[in-house]
Design an enzyme around this catalytic site. Structure first.
Site, PDB file in Angstrom:
ATOM      1  N   TYR A 160      23.783  35.079   5.353  1.00  9.34           N
ATOM      2  CA  TYR A 160      22.452  33.879   5.955  1.00  9.34           C
ATOM      3  C   TYR A 160      22.854  33.266   6.537  1.00  9.34           C
ATOM      4  O   TYR A 160      22.337  32.568   7.456  1.00  9.34           O
ATOM      5  CB  TYR A 160      23.171  33.007   5.094  1.00  9.34           C
ATOM      6  CG  TYR A 160      21.838  33.238   3.233  1.00  9.34           C
ATOM      7  CD1 TYR A 160      22.173  35.036   2.671  1.00  9.34           C
ATOM      8  CD2 TYR A 160      22.719  32.551   2.216  1.00  9.34           C
ATOM      9  CE1 TYR A 160      21.906  35.272   1.842  1.00  9.34           C
ATOM     10  CE2 TYR A 160      22.811  33.239   1.513  1.00  9.34           C
ATOM     11  CZ  TYR A 160      22.375  34.252   0.281  1.00  9.34           C
ATOM     12  OH  TYR A 160      21.887  35.000  -0.455  1.00  9.34           O
ATOM     13  N   LYS A 192      29.849  34.409  -0.004  1.00 13.07           N
ATOM     14  CA  LYS A 192      29.523  36.207  -0.726  1.00 13.07           C
ATOM     15  C   LYS A 192      29.805  37.145   1.020  1.00 13.07           C
ATOM     16  O   LYS A 192      29.677  36.749   1.906  1.00 13.07           O
ATOM     17  CB  LYS A 192      27.632  36.626  -0.734  1.00 13.07           C
ATOM     18  CG  LYS A 192      26.695  36.054  -1.305  1.00 13.07           C
ATOM     19  CD  LYS A 192      26.183  36.039  -2.027  1.00 13.07           C
ATOM     20  CE  LYS A 192      24.958  35.221  -2.563  1.00 13.07           C
ATOM     21  NZ  LYS A 192      24.664  34.272  -2.087  1.00 13.07           N
TER      22      LYS A 192
HETATM   23  P1  NAP Z   1      14.130  30.248  -4.945  1.00 16.23           P
HETATM   24  O1  NAP Z   1      14.887  29.691  -4.746  1.00 16.23           O
HETATM   25  O2  NAP Z   1      12.994  30.887  -6.917  1.00 16.23           O
HETATM   26  O3  NAP Z   1      12.964  30.074  -4.226  1.00 16.23           O
HETATM   27  C1  NAP Z   1      12.408  29.765  -3.069  1.00 16.23           C
HETATM   28  C2  NAP Z   1      11.513  29.087  -2.773  1.00 16.23           C
HETATM   29  O4  NAP Z   1      10.868  28.429  -3.049  1.00 16.23           O
HETATM   30  C3  NAP Z   1      11.748  28.584  -1.242  1.00 16.23           C
HETATM   31  O5  NAP Z   1       9.983  29.415  -0.630  1.00 16.23           O
HETATM   32  C4  NAP Z   1      11.289  27.552  -1.595  1.00 16.23           C
HETATM   33  O6  NAP Z   1      10.458  26.478  -0.527  1.00 16.23           O
HETATM   34  C5  NAP Z   1       9.990  27.469  -2.861  1.00 16.23           C
HETATM   35  N1  NAP Z   1      10.074  26.311  -3.609  1.00 16.23           N
HETATM   36  C6  NAP Z   1      11.275  26.014  -3.786  1.00 16.23           C
HETATM   37  N2  NAP Z   1      11.553  24.644  -4.842  1.00 16.23           N
HETATM   38  C7  NAP Z   1      10.232  25.145  -5.065  1.00 16.23           C
HETATM   39  C8  NAP Z   1       9.036  24.156  -6.214  1.00 16.23           C
HETATM   40  N3  NAP Z   1       9.707  23.409  -6.588  1.00 16.23           N
HETATM   41  N4  NAP Z   1       8.114  24.480  -6.385  1.00 16.23           N
HETATM   42  C9  NAP Z   1       7.457  25.454  -5.219  1.00 16.23           C
HETATM   43  N5  NAP Z   1       8.204  25.652  -4.406  1.00 16.23           N
HETATM   44  C10 NAP Z   1       9.077  26.097  -3.785  1.00 16.23           C
HETATM   45  O7  NAP Z   1      14.186  31.745  -4.236  1.00 16.23           O
HETATM   46  P2  NAP Z   1      15.631  32.812  -3.325  1.00 16.23           P
HETATM   47  O8  NAP Z   1      15.715  31.401  -2.290  1.00 16.23           O
HETATM   48  O9  NAP Z   1      14.292  33.823  -3.438  1.00 16.23           O
HETATM   49  O10 NAP Z   1      16.874  32.429  -4.210  1.00 16.23           O
HETATM   50  C11 NAP Z   1      17.232  31.338  -4.154  1.00 16.23           C
HETATM   51  C12 NAP Z   1      18.943  31.306  -3.652  1.00 16.23           C
HETATM   52  O11 NAP Z   1      19.082  32.738  -4.797  1.00 16.23           O
HETATM   53  C13 NAP Z   1      18.689  32.483  -2.485  1.00 16.23           C
HETATM   54  O12 NAP Z   1      18.461  30.735  -1.680  1.00 16.23           O
HETATM   55  C14 NAP Z   1      20.206  32.743  -2.446  1.00 16.23           C
HETATM   56  O13 NAP Z   1      21.318  31.394  -2.451  1.00 16.23           O
HETATM   57  C15 NAP Z   1      20.397  33.020  -3.358  1.00 16.23           C
HETATM   58  N6  NAP Z   1      19.380  34.558  -2.975  1.00 16.23           N
HETATM   59  C16 NAP Z   1      20.618  35.381  -3.193  1.00 16.23           C
HETATM   60  C17 NAP Z   1      20.322  36.982  -3.403  1.00 16.23           C
HETATM   61  C18 NAP Z   1      21.139  37.716  -3.258  1.00 16.23           C
HETATM   62  O14 NAP Z   1      21.352  39.289  -2.440  1.00 16.23           O
HETATM   63  N7  NAP Z   1      22.302  37.831  -3.852  1.00 16.23           N
HETATM   64  C19 NAP Z   1      18.792  37.269  -2.742  1.00 16.23           C
HETATM   65  C20 NAP Z   1      18.007  36.520  -2.669  1.00 16.23           C
HETATM   66  C21 NAP Z   1      18.361  34.857  -2.998  1.00 16.23           C
HETATM   67  P3  NAP Z   1      10.582  25.352   0.278  1.00 16.23           P
HETATM   68  O15 NAP Z   1      12.204  25.578   1.079  1.00 16.23           O
HETATM   69  O16 NAP Z   1       9.620  24.991   1.082  1.00 16.23           O
HETATM   70  O17 NAP Z   1      10.902  24.577  -0.548  1.00 16.23           O
END
Ligand code: NAP
Length: 294
Positions: free
Chosen positions: A48, A73
């Site tokens: 990241y 990770k």
């Molecule tokens: P997520 O947490 O499901 O969603 C994040 C998105 O939602 C961002 O665009 C954020 O924008 C928005 N958001 C956040 N809170 C919100 C709310 N209450 N209402 C409306 N929109 C909202 O998706 P993710 O970032 O893919 O997954 C979370 C974490 O999982 C990552 O940050 C990472 O640490 C981990 N991850 C791991 C992998 C892997 O391969 N292991 C892959 C993907 C993700 P804003 O920032 O503008 O609020």
């Protein structure tokens, strides 16, 4: 706050804070804001490119290090026994800490799985000598978990996978549970179903009518309903935001409860179709991206 006990006895908050796609210049303030509203578990990754800023946010918050679970990770280009020992040095150097609470392998990397096994053996060594509190994996399908278990000695504590109401991965959840592995949901509020860059065929889970209805019924948002669904079903979830209001919103999930019928209605939204990449399809160009030194 709800804690989860990992298979080695380590307790950690089930609800953590994600920082994937959080630009380095806003990550420190996002992490600081998250710690200020009560999160005590941060999920980052070498890939990241923001471990340094995560460390800065932690220090700025003033929250004592030993009250925070830091999860990061190892990226694939650092797989291999010695390489992964060195990846720990890179990660701790950037974060500014001397131990990690949770260190997991980011991908199974099926085209070089013997290096993945060697990487995991390095995690086992560092777990045994106390440098890492718990070790685990990410994006492992049940067959990969089985192959890993055949070749190594420590059952992973965590398997972090794509998991939201449109893709619930029941087979993965079942296989993880059989081994005592905590399933940790990435994109827990469906970020992968709406953030840019993954094609236009997707439907945002955030707009789903069932989730909207449940949100209205509880006076909560769809995101909060999804997080409650994860927590009540025993998963860890790590929502990401860089927006202070949404950071707080996503932590404000401990004052309501979904009924069994409501949980089942969310389960029924599963489409069986992932929005993210298939982890069993190798992506050598991605895997080969190198991780800078600390
Ligand atoms: P997520 O947490 O499901 O969603 C994040 C998105 O939602 C961002 O665009 C954020 O924008 C928005 N958001 C956040 N809170 C919100 C709310 N209450 N209402 C409306 N929109 C909202 O998706 P993710 O970032 O893919 O997954 C979370 C974490 O999982 C990552 O940050 C990472 O640490 C981990 N991850 C791991 C992998 C892997 O391969 N292991 C892959 C993907 C993700 P804003 O920032 O503008 O609020």
């Amino acid at each position: 706050m709800i804690d989860i006990t990992l298979n080695n006895g380590l307790r950690m908050p089930a609800l953590g804070f994600g920082v994937f796609q959080s630009a380095p210049d806003v990550t420190a303030q996002a992490v600081e804001a998250a710690l200020n509203v009560g999160y005590r578990h941060i999920d980052t990754a070498a890939a990241y490119n923001n471990e340094r800023e995560v460390g800065e946010g932690i220090r700025r918050s003033g929250v004592p290090r030993d009250e925070i679970v830091i999860e990061t990770k190892v990226w694939v280009s650092d797989y291999g026994y010695d390489e992964t020992l060195h990846a720990f040095e890179k990660a701790t150097g950037k974060l500014g800490v001397d131990r990690l609470d949770v260190l997991i392998l980011h991908q199974a990397a099926p085209d070089r799985f013997e290096k993945t096994i060697a990487a995991y053996k390095a995690l086992e060594t560092m777990h045994a000598d106390g440098r890492i509190g718990a070790i685990g994996v990410s994006n492992f399908v049940p067959e990969r978990i089985a192959m890993l278990l055949d070749a190594t000695g420590v059952v992973p504590a965590i398997n972090q996978v794509e998991l939201h109401p449109y893709f619930t991965q029941r087979d993965v959840q079942r296989a993880d549970a059989e081994q005592g592995i905590v399933t940790q949901a990435w994109s827990p509020i469906g970020g992968i179903t709406f953030y840019p860059g993954y094609g236009d065929e997707r439907r945002s889970v955030m707009d789903d009518p069932t989730l909207q209805e449940l949100a209205g019924r509880h006076g909560k948002s769809a995101a909060q309903v999804m997080l409650r669904w994860h927590l009540q079903q025993g998963r860890s979830a790590i929502p990401k935001s860089t927006n202070p209001a949404r950071i707080a919103e996503n932590f404000d999930v401990f004052d309501f409860e979904l009924s069994d019928e409501e949980l089942a209605r969310i389960d029924a939204l599963d489409t069986g179709v992932r929005s993210g990449p298939d982890p069993e399809v190798p992506r050598p160009a991605m895997y080969d991206r190198s991780i800078p030194e600390a």
